[in-house]
Design a protein around this motif. Sequence first.
Motif, PDB file in Angstrom:
ATOM      1  N   ALA A  72     -42.052  49.204  -6.476  1.00 59.93           N
ATOM      2  CA  ALA A  72     -41.475  49.727  -7.710  1.00 59.93           C
ATOM      3  C   ALA A  72     -39.988  49.389  -7.798  1.00 59.93           C
ATOM      4  O   ALA A  72     -39.498  48.975  -8.855  1.00 59.93           O
ATOM      5  N   VAL A  73     -39.264  49.557  -6.692  1.00 56.25           N
ATOM      6  CA  VAL A  73     -37.838  49.210  -6.671  1.00 56.25           C
ATOM      7  C   VAL A  73     -37.660  47.718  -6.926  1.00 56.25           C
ATOM      8  O   VAL A  73     -36.798  47.303  -7.716  1.00 56.25           O
ATOM      9  N   VAL A  78     -35.985  43.247 -10.422  1.00 53.30           N
ATOM     10  CA  VAL A  78     -36.269  41.962 -11.069  1.00 53.30           C
ATOM     11  C   VAL A  78     -36.040  42.074 -12.573  1.00 53.30           C
ATOM     12  O   VAL A  78     -35.398  41.215 -13.183  1.00 53.30           O
ATOM     13  N   CYS A  79     -36.561  43.141 -13.181  1.00 49.28           N
ATOM     14  CA  CYS A  79     -36.363  43.331 -14.626  1.00 49.28           C
ATOM     15  C   CYS A  79     -34.881  43.428 -14.971  1.00 49.28           C
ATOM     16  O   CYS A  79     -34.420  42.820 -15.941  1.00 49.28           O
ATOM     17  N   HIS A  86     -28.989  38.427 -16.658  1.00 45.36           N
ATOM     18  CA  HIS A  86     -29.296  37.084 -17.164  1.00 45.36           C
ATOM     19  C   HIS A  86     -29.389  36.047 -16.048  1.00 45.36           C
ATOM     20  O   HIS A  86     -28.921  34.918 -16.193  1.00 45.36           O
ATOM     21  N   LEU A  87     -29.986  36.437 -14.937  1.00 44.29           N
ATOM     22  CA  LEU A  87     -30.206  35.489 -13.842  1.00 44.29           C
ATOM     23  C   LEU A  87     -31.476  34.689 -14.105  1.00 44.29           C
ATOM     24  O   LEU A  87     -32.366  35.120 -14.838  1.00 44.29           O
ATOM     25  N   HIS A  88     -31.568  33.530 -13.501  1.00 47.05           N
ATOM     26  CA  HIS A  88     -32.796  32.754 -13.554  1.00 47.05           C
ATOM     27  C   HIS A  88     -33.856  33.463 -12.718  1.00 47.05           C
ATOM     28  O   HIS A  88     -33.535  34.281 -11.844  1.00 47.05           O
ATOM     29  N   ALA A  89     -35.102  33.125 -12.944  1.00 43.58           N
ATOM     30  CA  ALA A  89     -36.212  33.832 -12.292  1.00 43.58           C
ATOM     31  C   ALA A  89     -36.120  33.760 -10.768  1.00 43.58           C
ATOM     32  O   ALA A  89     -36.327  34.759 -10.078  1.00 43.58           O
ATOM     33  N   ALA A  96     -33.780  40.603  -5.730  1.00 44.96           N
ATOM     34  CA  ALA A  96     -34.625  41.797  -5.680  1.00 44.96           C
ATOM     35  C   ALA A  96     -35.374  41.895  -4.356  1.00 44.96           C
ATOM     36  O   ALA A  96     -35.664  42.994  -3.882  1.00 44.96           O
ATOM     37  N   LEU A  97     -35.666  40.752  -3.757  1.00 48.49           N
ATOM     38  CA  LEU A  97     -36.347  40.761  -2.462  1.00 48.49           C
ATOM     39  C   LEU A  97     -35.493  41.446  -1.402  1.00 48.49           C
ATOM     40  O   LEU A  97     -36.022  42.159  -0.542  1.00 48.49           O
TER      41      LEU A  97
END
Length: 107
Positions: A72-73, A78-79, A86-89, A96-97
């Motif tokens: 969940a975190v 990531v969202c 506005h980071l790339h995927a 987020a990892l």
Amino acid sequence: MGEYAIRFVLGGFVVSAFAMLGDLLRPKSFAGLFGAAPSVALATLAIAIVQHGPLYAAVQTRSMGIGAVALAVYSVLVCHNLVRAHLHALAATLVALVGWLVVAGGL
């Protein structure tokens, strides 16, 4: 081989039950949420209880809960990284990892 057959049948039954539950709920996006993960977890816990006892299954249950919180975190990060920062995927998921590792390791 018998354990895999039991896991397959039990998992299929629980997947079907959760799919029916997801079909009844609104919005329909819940159907995918209730499709796989809870059913696989329940099948795994049922087999763990039968083979190793309830204390072993309790440790697995706690670990699954910690994994759910960490996921969940990770999802929120990531969202946030995609929409607000506005980071790339790739960059958003890698950042987020790190958060996932901190939460999972900390809990």
